[in-house]
Design a protein around this motif. Structure first.
Motif, short mmCIF file in Angstrom:
data_model
loop_
_atom_site.label_atom_id
_atom_site.label_comp_id
_atom_site.label_asym_id
_atom_site.label_seq_id
_atom_site.Cartn_x
_atom_site.Cartn_y
_atom_site.Cartn_z
N MET A 1 0.86 -1.19 0.00
CA MET A 1 0.00 0.00 0.00
C MET A 1 0.89 1.24 0.00
O MET A 1 1.89 1.30 0.69
CB MET A 1 -0.91 -0.04 1.22
CG MET A 1 -1.77 1.20 1.43
SD MET A 1 -2.92 1.63 0.09
CE MET A 1 -4.16 0.41 0.25
N LEU A 2 0.51 2.20 -0.76
CA LEU A 2 1.20 3.49 -0.83
C LEU A 2 1.08 4.20 0.50
O LEU A 2 -0.01 4.31 1.04
CB LEU A 2 0.58 4.33 -1.94
CG LEU A 2 1.13 5.72 -2.20
CD1 LEU A 2 2.58 5.64 -2.63
CD2 LEU A 2 0.31 6.39 -3.29
N LYS A 3 2.18 4.65 1.05
CA LYS A 3 2.17 5.35 2.33
C LYS A 3 2.34 6.84 2.10
O LYS A 3 3.32 7.29 1.55
CB LYS A 3 3.32 4.85 3.23
CG LYS A 3 3.24 3.37 3.53
CD LYS A 3 2.05 3.02 4.38
CE LYS A 3 2.07 1.56 4.75
NZ LYS A 3 0.80 0.96 4.93
N LEU A 4 1.34 7.59 2.49
CA LEU A 4 1.38 9.05 2.35
C LEU A 4 0.96 9.70 3.66
O LEU A 4 0.11 10.58 3.68
CB LEU A 4 0.46 9.51 1.22
CG LEU A 4 0.84 9.07 -0.19
CD1 LEU A 4 -0.24 9.44 -1.18
CD2 LEU A 4 2.16 9.66 -0.61
N GLY A 5 1.53 9.24 4.75
CA GLY A 5 1.17 9.82 6.04
C GLY A 5 -0.26 9.48 6.40
O GLY A 5 -0.69 8.34 6.30
N ASP A 6 -1.01 10.49 6.81
CA ASP A 6 -2.40 10.29 7.21
C ASP A 6 -3.37 10.53 6.06
O ASP A 6 -4.53 10.86 6.27
CB ASP A 6 -2.75 11.25 8.37
CG ASP A 6 -1.97 10.90 9.62
OD1 ASP A 6 -1.66 9.71 9.80
OD2 ASP A 6 -1.67 11.81 10.41
N THR A 7 -2.91 10.37 4.84
CA THR A 7 -3.74 10.62 3.66
C THR A 7 -4.91 9.64 3.63
O THR A 7 -4.77 8.47 3.92
CB THR A 7 -2.90 10.48 2.38
OG1 THR A 7 -1.80 11.37 2.45
CG2 THR A 7 -3.71 10.82 1.15
N ASP A 8 -6.06 10.14 3.24
CA ASP A 8 -7.27 9.36 3.08
C ASP A 8 -7.01 8.17 2.15
O ASP A 8 -6.49 8.35 1.05
CB ASP A 8 -8.35 10.28 2.50
CG ASP A 8 -9.69 9.61 2.30
OD1 ASP A 8 -9.76 8.37 2.14
OD2 ASP A 8 -10.69 10.34 2.30
N PRO A 9 -7.36 6.96 2.56
CA PRO A 9 -7.13 5.77 1.72
C PRO A 9 -7.78 5.88 0.34
O PRO A 9 -7.26 5.34 -0.63
CB PRO A 9 -7.75 4.63 2.51
CG PRO A 9 -7.75 5.10 3.92
CD PRO A 9 -7.92 6.60 3.86
N ARG A 10 -8.90 6.57 0.23
CA ARG A 10 -9.54 6.74 -1.09
C ARG A 10 -8.66 7.58 -2.00
O ARG A 10 -8.57 7.32 -3.20
CB ARG A 10 -10.93 7.35 -0.95
CG ARG A 10 -11.92 6.40 -0.26
CD ARG A 10 -13.19 7.11 0.05
NE ARG A 10 -12.87 8.15 1.05
CZ ARG A 10 -13.76 8.88 1.69
NH1 ARG A 10 -15.03 8.73 1.45
NH2 ARG A 10 -13.39 9.77 2.58
N LEU A 11 -8.01 8.60 -1.44
CA LEU A 11 -7.10 9.43 -2.23
C LEU A 11 -5.89 8.61 -2.65
O LEU A 11 -5.44 8.70 -3.80
CB LEU A 11 -6.67 10.67 -1.46
CG LEU A 11 -5.63 11.56 -2.15
CD1 LEU A 11 -6.14 12.05 -3.50
CD2 LEU A 11 -5.25 12.72 -1.26
N ILE A 12 -5.38 7.81 -1.75
CA ILE A 12 -4.24 6.95 -2.07
C ILE A 12 -4.59 6.03 -3.23
O ILE A 12 -3.81 5.85 -4.16
CB ILE A 12 -3.80 6.15 -0.83
CG1 ILE A 12 -3.20 7.10 0.21
CG2 ILE A 12 -2.79 5.06 -1.21
CD1 ILE A 12 -2.95 6.46 1.55
N ASP A 13 -5.78 5.47 -3.20
CA ASP A 13 -6.21 4.58 -4.28
C ASP A 13 -6.30 5.34 -5.60
O ASP A 13 -5.89 4.84 -6.65
CB ASP A 13 -7.55 3.92 -3.93
CG ASP A 13 -7.89 2.79 -4.88
OD1 ASP A 13 -7.03 1.91 -5.08
OD2 ASP A 13 -9.00 2.81 -5.44
N LYS A 14 -6.83 6.55 -5.57
CA LYS A 14 -6.92 7.35 -6.79
C LYS A 14 -5.54 7.68 -7.34
O LYS A 14 -5.31 7.63 -8.56
CB LYS A 14 -7.69 8.65 -6.53
CG LYS A 14 -9.18 8.46 -6.36
CD LYS A 14 -9.85 9.79 -6.09
CE LYS A 14 -11.33 9.64 -5.87
NZ LYS A 14 -11.99 10.94 -5.64
#
Length: 86
Positions: A1-14
């Motif tokens: 899974m892409l790790k971007l801190g506390d980024t919303d998982p939906r945004l990470i998926d996009k």
């Protein structure tokens, strides 16, 4: 899974989905990887120009911000794309 801190998982998926689509299109384009990277820079500049026209700030400010964000993206692992490209 892409790790971007506390980024919303939906945004990470996009983000992962778009990045995978860009990679697939670049590979199918017939361009070399070097040429495809240049195209990504041109696309970023075009997006920043469009954002500047809608946001009211100087295009150069948006272009500098786009460059910063591209560099941030380069600091991320591309391993996350394996899930999207398999």
């Amino acid at each position: 899974m892409l790790k971007l801190g506390d980024t919303d998982p939906r945004l990470i998926d996009k983000l992962g989905t778009l990045a995978a689509r860009v990679v697939e299109d670049a590979l199918a384009s017939g361009l070399t990887w070097d040429q495809a990277v240049v195209a990504l820079g041109i696309a970023a500049k075009a997006m920043s120009a469009k954002a500047a026209s809608q946001g009211g700030a100087a295009p150069a400010e948006y272009a500098l911000h786009a460059e910063k964000r591209l560099k941030e993206g380069m600091d991320r692992s591309a391993a996350v794309l394996k899930a999207y490209l398999s």
